[in-house]
Design a protein around this motif. Sequence first.
Motif, PDB file in Angstrom:
ATOM      1  N   ALA A 191       0.859  -1.258  -0.125  1.00 35.01           N
ATOM      2  CA  ALA A 191       0.008   0.041   0.137  1.00 35.01           C
ATOM      3  C   ALA A 191       0.624   1.084   0.164  1.00 35.01           C
ATOM      4  O   ALA A 191       0.709   2.161  -0.696  1.00 35.01           O
ATOM      5  N   GLY A 192       1.847   1.103   0.969  1.00 37.36           N
ATOM      6  CA  GLY A 192       2.818   2.343   0.867  1.00 37.36           C
ATOM      7  C   GLY A 192       3.473   2.619  -0.544  1.00 37.36           C
ATOM      8  O   GLY A 192       3.542   3.860  -0.987  1.00 37.36           O
ATOM      9  N   ALA A 193       3.917   1.714  -0.906  1.00 33.37           N
ATOM     10  CA  ALA A 193       4.980   1.532  -2.269  1.00 33.37           C
ATOM     11  C   ALA A 193       3.893   2.154  -3.437  1.00 33.37           C
ATOM     12  O   ALA A 193       4.306   2.746  -4.279  1.00 33.37           O
ATOM     13  N   ALA A 194       2.768   1.498  -3.491  1.00 29.52           N
ATOM     14  CA  ALA A 194       1.980   1.672  -4.440  1.00 29.52           C
ATOM     15  C   ALA A 194       1.488   3.177  -4.525  1.00 29.52           C
ATOM     16  O   ALA A 194       1.258   3.573  -5.444  1.00 29.52           O
ATOM     17  N   GLY A 195       1.084   3.605  -3.204  1.00 33.09           N
ATOM     18  CA  GLY A 195       0.598   4.863  -3.068  1.00 33.09           C
ATOM     19  C   GLY A 195       1.614   5.788  -3.607  1.00 33.09           C
ATOM     20  O   GLY A 195       1.328   6.851  -4.166  1.00 33.09           O
ATOM     21  N   PHE A 196       2.928   5.709  -3.069  1.00 39.16           N
ATOM     22  CA  PHE A 196       3.810   6.698  -3.224  1.00 39.16           C
ATOM     23  C   PHE A 196       4.308   6.682  -4.904  1.00 39.16           C
ATOM     24  O   PHE A 196       4.284   7.965  -5.287  1.00 39.16           O
ATOM     25  N   THR A 197       4.253   5.554  -5.412  1.00 36.93           N
ATOM     26  CA  THR A 197       4.615   5.424  -6.907  1.00 36.93           C
ATOM     27  C   THR A 197       3.619   6.002  -7.735  1.00 36.93           C
ATOM     28  O   THR A 197       3.837   6.646  -8.759  1.00 36.93           O
ATOM     29  N   SER A 198       2.393   5.708  -7.403  1.00 42.88           N
ATOM     30  CA  SER A 198       1.044   6.251  -8.142  1.00 42.88           C
ATOM     31  C   SER A 198       0.953   7.713  -8.020  1.00 42.88           C
ATOM     32  O   SER A 198       0.786   8.424  -8.966  1.00 42.88           O
ATOM     33  N   ALA A 199       1.652   8.322  -6.751  1.00 45.63           N
ATOM     34  CA  ALA A 199       1.553   9.645  -6.720  1.00 45.63           C
ATOM     35  C   ALA A 199       2.509  10.471  -7.536  1.00 45.63           C
ATOM     36  O   ALA A 199       2.429  11.542  -7.904  1.00 45.63           O
ATOM     37  N   VAL A 200       3.744   9.859  -7.767  1.00 41.12           N
ATOM     38  CA  VAL A 200       4.627  10.505  -8.607  1.00 41.12           C
ATOM     39  C   VAL A 200       4.815  10.035  -9.996  1.00 41.12           C
ATOM     40  O   VAL A 200       5.851  10.654 -10.798  1.00 41.12           O
ATOM     41  N   THR A 201       3.747   9.376 -10.517  1.00 41.22           N
ATOM     42  CA  THR A 201       3.860   8.924 -11.703  1.00 41.22           C
ATOM     43  C   THR A 201       2.379   9.424 -12.320  1.00 41.22           C
ATOM     44  O   THR A 201       1.454   9.745 -11.569  1.00 41.22           O
ATOM     45  N   SER A 202       2.323   9.174 -13.619  1.00 45.33           N
ATOM     46  CA  SER A 202       0.680   9.447 -14.255  1.00 45.33           C
ATOM     47  C   SER A 202       0.595   8.565 -15.265  1.00 45.33           C
ATOM     48  O   SER A 202       1.561   7.893 -15.782  1.00 45.33           O
ATOM     49  N   GLY A 203      -0.462   8.438 -15.992  1.00 48.79           N
ATOM     50  CA  GLY A 203      -1.008   7.785 -17.028  1.00 48.79           C
ATOM     51  C   GLY A 203      -0.853   6.393 -17.024  1.00 48.79           C
ATOM     52  O   GLY A 203      -1.346   5.778 -15.912  1.00 48.79           O
ATOM     53  N   THR A 204      -0.210   5.723 -17.872  1.00 48.85           N
ATOM     54  CA  THR A 204      -0.191   4.298 -17.915  1.00 48.85           C
ATOM     55  C   THR A 204       0.585   3.673 -16.895  1.00 48.85           C
ATOM     56  O   THR A 204       0.159   2.604 -16.218  1.00 48.85           O
ATOM     57  N   VAL A 205       1.747   4.079 -16.333  1.00 44.99           N
ATOM     58  CA  VAL A 205       2.611   3.643 -15.384  1.00 44.99           C
ATOM     59  C   VAL A 205       1.887   3.779 -14.019  1.00 44.99           C
ATOM     60  O   VAL A 205       1.858   2.725 -13.259  1.00 44.99           O
ATOM     61  N   ARG A 206       1.040   4.629 -13.740  1.00 53.54           N
ATOM     62  CA  ARG A 206       0.146   4.637 -12.721  1.00 53.54           C
ATOM     63  C   ARG A 206      -0.873   3.655 -12.631  1.00 53.54           C
ATOM     64  O   ARG A 206      -1.099   2.825 -11.810  1.00 53.54           O
ATOM     65  N   LEU A 207      -1.567   3.244 -13.780  1.00 45.63           N
ATOM     66  CA  LEU A 207      -2.700   2.240 -14.162  1.00 45.63           C
ATOM     67  C   LEU A 207      -1.882   0.718 -13.668  1.00 45.63           C
ATOM     68  O   LEU A 207      -2.432   0.152 -12.898  1.00 45.63           O
ATOM     69  N   VAL A 208      -0.669   0.841 -14.185  1.00 44.50           N
ATOM     70  CA  VAL A 208       0.140  -0.400 -14.135  1.00 44.50           C
ATOM     71  C   VAL A 208       0.379  -0.842 -12.621  1.00 44.50           C
ATOM     72  O   VAL A 208       0.282  -1.929 -12.354  1.00 44.50           O
ATOM     73  N   VAL A 209       0.994   0.416 -11.890  1.00 46.59           N
ATOM     74  CA  VAL A 209       1.354   0.124 -10.681  1.00 46.59           C
ATOM     75  C   VAL A 209       0.212  -0.327  -9.816  1.00 46.59           C
ATOM     76  O   VAL A 209       0.157  -1.300  -8.921  1.00 46.59           O
ATOM     77  N   ILE A 210      -0.971   0.327 -10.124  1.00 48.58           N
ATOM     78  CA  ILE A 210      -2.237   0.114  -9.188  1.00 48.58           C
ATOM     79  C   ILE A 210      -2.758  -1.511  -9.647  1.00 48.58           C
ATOM     80  O   ILE A 210      -2.980  -2.100  -8.772  1.00 48.58           O
ATOM     81  N   VAL A 211      -2.837  -1.748 -10.864  1.00 49.84           N
ATOM     82  CA  VAL A 211      -3.183  -3.072 -11.287  1.00 49.84           C
ATOM     83  C   VAL A 211      -2.418  -4.107 -10.605  1.00 49.84           C
ATOM     84  O   VAL A 211      -2.536  -5.202  -9.879  1.00 49.84           O
ATOM     85  N   VAL A 212      -0.982  -4.039 -10.663  1.00 51.05           N
ATOM     86  CA  VAL A 212       0.247  -4.739 -10.005  1.00 51.05           C
ATOM     87  C   VAL A 212      -0.020  -4.943  -8.441  1.00 51.05           C
ATOM     88  O   VAL A 212      -0.280  -5.925  -7.902  1.00 51.05           O
ATOM     89  N   ALA A 213      -0.250  -3.749  -7.995  1.00 51.72           N
ATOM     90  CA  ALA A 213      -0.325  -3.798  -6.322  1.00 51.72           C
ATOM     91  C   ALA A 213      -1.754  -4.308  -6.030  1.00 51.72           C
ATOM     92  O   ALA A 213      -1.968  -5.142  -4.850  1.00 51.72           O
ATOM     93  N   VAL A 214      -2.850  -4.361  -6.724  1.00 54.20           N
ATOM     94  CA  VAL A 214      -4.072  -4.972  -6.406  1.00 54.20           C
ATOM     95  C   VAL A 214      -3.788  -6.620  -6.664  1.00 54.20           C
ATOM     96  O   VAL A 214      -4.283  -7.287  -5.685  1.00 54.20           O
ATOM     97  N   LEU A 215      -3.230  -6.835  -7.729  1.00 48.88           N
ATOM     98  CA  LEU A 215      -2.996  -8.518  -7.815  1.00 48.88           C
ATOM     99  C   LEU A 215      -2.208  -8.864  -6.671  1.00 48.88           C
ATOM    100  O   LEU A 215      -2.474 -10.085  -5.978  1.00 48.88           O
ATOM    101  N   ILE A 216      -1.021  -8.451  -6.155  1.00 46.09           N
ATOM    102  CA  ILE A 216      -0.082  -8.697  -5.065  1.00 46.09           C
ATOM    103  C   ILE A 216      -1.094  -8.847  -3.879  1.00 46.09           C
ATOM    104  O   ILE A 216      -1.037  -9.688  -2.872  1.00 46.09           O
ATOM    105  N   LEU A 217      -1.646  -7.756  -3.611  1.00 45.32           N
ATOM    106  CA  LEU A 217      -2.825  -7.720  -2.374  1.00 45.32           C
ATOM    107  C   LEU A 217      -3.772  -8.805  -2.365  1.00 45.32           C
ATOM    108  O   LEU A 217      -4.068  -9.576  -1.250  1.00 45.32           O
ATOM    109  N   LEU A 218      -4.330  -9.250  -3.457  1.00 44.75           N
ATOM    110  CA  LEU A 218      -5.070 -10.343  -3.743  1.00 44.75           C
ATOM    111  C   LEU A 218      -4.622 -11.643  -3.226  1.00 44.75           C
ATOM    112  O   LEU A 218      -4.984 -12.465  -2.511  1.00 44.75           O
TER     113      LEU A 218
END
Length: 167
Positions: free
Chosen positions: A36-63
Amino acid sequence: MAVSSKLLIEGEREVLTVRTHVKALLVPFVVLILIAGAAGFTSAVTSGTVRLVVIVVAVLILLWWVLLPFLRWLTTTYTITNKRLIEQTGLLTRSGRIIPLSRINDVAYEKHLSDRILGCGTLIVHDASEQEGMKIVDVPQVEDVHRQLTTLVFSAHHPDSESDERI
């Protein structure tokens, strides 16, 4: 009550139901905080497709590393009745193992240093069958569970003797 009343036989009553100790959720909790911390930080400093990829990967790892272990922990129970030891596990497909108390030969427990600190241990039950004994890891208050199960097993093997009615 963890066991459905339709699974209990006539004259059977539930004595104790336990799940494994909550320490089994320590690693999933740490993974939740870190991801949650890594995905939150990474999605805050990135934008667009990279942010979406970070969120999707984080959700899959969390699941996979948080939700599934929690559901396994939540849906696995060990129930001692006055006649049987019942293990049940599974969310969508329930499976289990039932050992009649009259078939149990030996009940033992182990406590490592970390178990002693956290108040849990491993309960080992051997029965009169060709199957391997039931090993229940991280049982909270394992000495109490061991004592109650041993008393019930003794009562099942010696029905003429007086049983402890406090159980």
